[in-house]
Design a protein around this motif. Sequence first.
Motif, PDB file in Angstrom:
ATOM      1  N   TYR A  54      20.642  -2.278   0.246  1.00 13.57           N
ATOM      2  CA  TYR A  54      21.075  -1.052   0.915  1.00 13.57           C
ATOM      3  C   TYR A  54      22.343  -1.332   1.701  1.00 13.57           C
ATOM      4  CZ  TYR A  54      21.502   2.521   4.439  1.00 13.57           C
ATOM      5  OH  TYR A  54      21.999   3.494   5.265  1.00 13.57           O
ATOM      6  N   ARG A  55      23.296  -0.487   1.561  1.00 11.12           N
ATOM      7  CA  ARG A  55      24.535  -0.569   2.329  1.00 11.12           C
ATOM      8  C   ARG A  55      24.757   0.802   2.960  1.00 11.12           C
ATOM      9  NH1 ARG A  55      24.430  -5.497   1.391  1.00 11.12           N
ATOM     10  NH2 ARG A  55      25.455  -6.488  -0.336  1.00 11.12           N
ATOM     11  N   PRO A  56      24.993   0.862   4.270  1.00  7.63           N
ATOM     12  CA  PRO A  56      25.280   2.162   4.876  1.00  7.63           C
ATOM     13  C   PRO A  56      26.533   2.768   4.247  1.00  7.63           C
ATOM     14  CG  PRO A  56      25.014   0.454   6.546  1.00  7.63           C
ATOM     15  CD  PRO A  56      25.012  -0.218   5.211  1.00  7.63           C
ATOM     16  N   ILE A  76      26.057   8.274  12.359  1.00  9.79           N
ATOM     17  CA  ILE A  76      25.218   7.092  12.554  1.00  9.79           C
ATOM     18  C   ILE A  76      23.751   7.457  12.357  1.00  9.79           C
ATOM     19  CG2 ILE A  76      24.459   5.350  14.223  1.00  9.79           C
ATOM     20  CD1 ILE A  76      27.282   5.696  15.546  1.00  9.79           C
ATOM     21  N   ARG A  77      23.324   8.559  12.946  1.00  9.52           N
ATOM     22  CA  ARG A  77      21.916   8.997  12.802  1.00  9.52           C
ATOM     23  C   ARG A  77      21.621   9.365  11.356  1.00  9.52           C
ATOM     24  NH1 ARG A  77      17.748   8.656  14.979  1.00  9.52           N
ATOM     25  NH2 ARG A  77      17.139  10.805  15.227  1.00  9.52           N
ATOM     26  N   ASP A  78      22.576   9.994  10.671  1.00 13.21           N
ATOM     27  CA  ASP A  78      22.379  10.369   9.275  1.00 13.21           C
ATOM     28  C   ASP A  78      22.239   9.137   8.385  1.00 13.21           C
ATOM     29  OD1 ASP A  78      22.197  12.525   7.332  1.00 13.21           O
ATOM     30  OD2 ASP A  78      24.102  11.751   6.558  1.00 13.21           O
ATOM     31  N   ASP A  79      22.888   8.042   8.764  1.00 15.73           N
ATOM     32  CA  ASP A  79      22.758   6.785   8.030  1.00 15.73           C
ATOM     33  C   ASP A  79      21.502   6.021   8.420  1.00 15.73           C
ATOM     34  OD1 ASP A  79      24.886   6.900   6.326  1.00 15.73           O
ATOM     35  OD2 ASP A  79      26.165   5.546   7.453  1.00 15.73           O
ATOM     36  N   GLY A  80      20.672   6.569   9.275  1.00 17.60           N
ATOM     37  CA  GLY A  80      19.417   5.929   9.643  1.00 17.60           C
ATOM     38  C   GLY A  80      19.468   5.153  10.944  1.00 17.60           C
ATOM     39  N   GLY A  81      20.515   5.321  11.737  1.00 15.66           N
ATOM     40  CA  GLY A  81      20.634   4.597  12.998  1.00 15.66           C
ATOM     41  C   GLY A  81      19.551   4.987  13.981  1.00 15.66           C
ATOM     42  N   THR A  82      18.922   3.982  14.577  1.00 16.56           N
ATOM     43  CA  THR A  82      17.895   4.192  15.593  1.00 16.56           C
ATOM     44  C   THR A  82      18.131   3.233  16.747  1.00 16.56           C
ATOM     45  OG1 THR A  82      16.408   2.594  14.561  1.00 16.56           O
ATOM     46  CG2 THR A  82      16.134   4.905  13.918  1.00 16.56           C
ATOM     47  N   LEU A  83      17.587   3.561  17.902  1.00 12.50           N
ATOM     48  CA  LEU A  83      17.701   2.693  19.073  1.00 12.50           C
ATOM     49  C   LEU A  83      16.535   1.721  19.095  1.00 12.50           C
ATOM     50  CD1 LEU A  83      18.645   5.416  21.704  1.00 12.50           C
ATOM     51  CD2 LEU A  83      20.162   3.673  20.739  1.00 12.50           C
ATOM     52  N   GLU A  84      16.800   0.493  19.539  1.00  9.27           N
ATOM     53  CA  GLU A  84      15.729  -0.491  19.637  1.00  9.27           C
ATOM     54  C   GLU A  84      15.528  -0.895  21.096  1.00  9.27           C
ATOM     55  OE1 GLU A  84      16.757  -3.911  17.248  1.00  9.27           O
ATOM     56  OE2 GLU A  84      18.500  -4.360  18.435  1.00  9.27           O
ATOM     57  N   THR A  85      14.284  -1.212  21.431  1.00  3.55           N
ATOM     58  CA  THR A  85      13.972  -1.676  22.774  1.00  3.55           C
ATOM     59  C   THR A  85      14.408  -3.129  22.918  1.00  3.55           C
ATOM     60  OG1 THR A  85      11.785  -2.463  22.142  1.00  3.55           O
ATOM     61  CG2 THR A  85      11.940  -0.176  22.891  1.00  3.55           C
ATOM     62  N   SER A  86      14.446  -3.616  24.142  1.00  7.50           N
ATOM     63  CA  SER A  86      14.817  -5.019  24.352  1.00  7.50           C
ATOM     64  C   SER A  86      13.780  -5.951  23.720  1.00  7.50           C
ATOM     65  CB  SER A  86      14.986  -5.315  25.843  1.00  7.50           C
ATOM     66  OG  SER A  86      13.791  -5.023  26.535  1.00  7.50           O
ATOM     67  N   GLY A  87      12.520  -5.558  23.713  1.00  2.00           N
ATOM     68  CA  GLY A  87      11.482  -6.370  23.065  1.00  2.00           C
ATOM     69  C   GLY A  87      11.696  -6.454  21.556  1.00  2.00           C
ATOM     70  N   HIS A  88      12.046  -5.329  20.946  1.00  2.88           N
ATOM     71  CA  HIS A  88      12.313  -5.316  19.511  1.00  2.88           C
ATOM     72  C   HIS A  88      13.543  -6.162  19.194  1.00  2.88           C
ATOM     73  CE1 HIS A  88      13.763  -3.561  15.657  1.00  2.88           C
ATOM     74  NE2 HIS A  88      12.477  -3.650  15.376  1.00  2.88           N
ATOM     75  N   ARG A  89      14.580  -6.055  20.031  1.00  5.68           N
ATOM     76  CA  ARG A  89      15.796  -6.835  19.824  1.00  5.68           C
ATOM     77  C   ARG A  89      15.496  -8.330  19.924  1.00  5.68           C
ATOM     78  NH1 ARG A  89      18.575  -5.452  24.082  1.00  5.68           N
ATOM     79  NH2 ARG A  89      19.005  -3.413  23.219  1.00  5.68           N
ATOM     80  N   ALA A 123      19.678  -1.901  12.680  1.00  9.13           N
ATOM     81  CA  ALA A 123      19.529  -0.507  12.232  1.00  9.13           C
ATOM     82  C   ALA A 123      20.480   0.433  12.963  1.00  9.13           C
ATOM     83  CB  ALA A 123      18.095  -0.037  12.365  1.00  9.13           C
ATOM     84  N   GLY A 124      21.658  -0.061  13.292  1.00  9.18           N
ATOM     85  CA  GLY A 124      22.657   0.780  13.949  1.00  9.18           C
ATOM     86  C   GLY A 124      22.444   0.973  15.429  1.00  9.18           C
ATOM     87  N   SER A 125      21.544   0.217  16.020  1.00 12.38           N
ATOM     88  CA  SER A 125      21.215   0.413  17.432  1.00 12.38           C
ATOM     89  C   SER A 125      22.419   0.206  18.353  1.00 12.38           C
ATOM     90  CB  SER A 125      20.086  -0.537  17.852  1.00 12.38           C
ATOM     91  OG  SER A 125      19.770  -0.356  19.204  1.00 12.38           O
TER      92      SER A 125
END
Length: 189
Positions: free
Chosen positions: A29-31, A67-80, A106-108
């Motif tokens: 997959y490539r954005p 960015i959101r349309d390409d699947g960008g989501t925010l990650e928590t510090s724990g996930h990072r 994931a674009g975070s």
Amino acid sequence: MTGRPPNRSSISRYSLCGLLILASCGCAYRPTIQHPKSEPIKPEATAYDCGQLDAALLKTDTVRWVIRDDGGTLETSGHRAARYVGNIFLVPLSFYALGPVYANDAGSAVLDAADHRILELLRLKRAHGCPAGITSEPGMTDLQMLEALEPLMPDDGTPDRPALDRRTALLDHLRAPLPPPAVASPPGP
């Protein structure tokens, strides 16, 4: 003919390896767009008038939408942190599988930068006394959205998952709804 048949196994092996390399490159997959990180607000932006601030908000929201349309989501510090630790093990092990494999964000990072740019532009809009703009969030203007966003976007630390989800939901509705299409009146006699 009494000659030995050509050794085709080495040729087949190289062909198979080449085919696997091509397949692994083509199937990943490539954005659709490589997202640059939004620039922080420059000092000259403090001199923007209300129209320029609204235009800058619209541009940043458009970048955020892509960015959101390409699947960008925010990650928590724990996930990072978990992603970083996982990559420490995943990348070296994946070199044996014909190429590095790693977990990306994931674009975070670019989404977070766009969100913070919007926050700063809204703060400038409030500081300049600009009129509030409409949003697609029911009963909320962009300046009211700013009041709801400020506690969700602290200057230090990363919020928890519910705060990130609420922030994302609010900013997904920053753009005003489109007006209904104009109905053409029939030509007169």
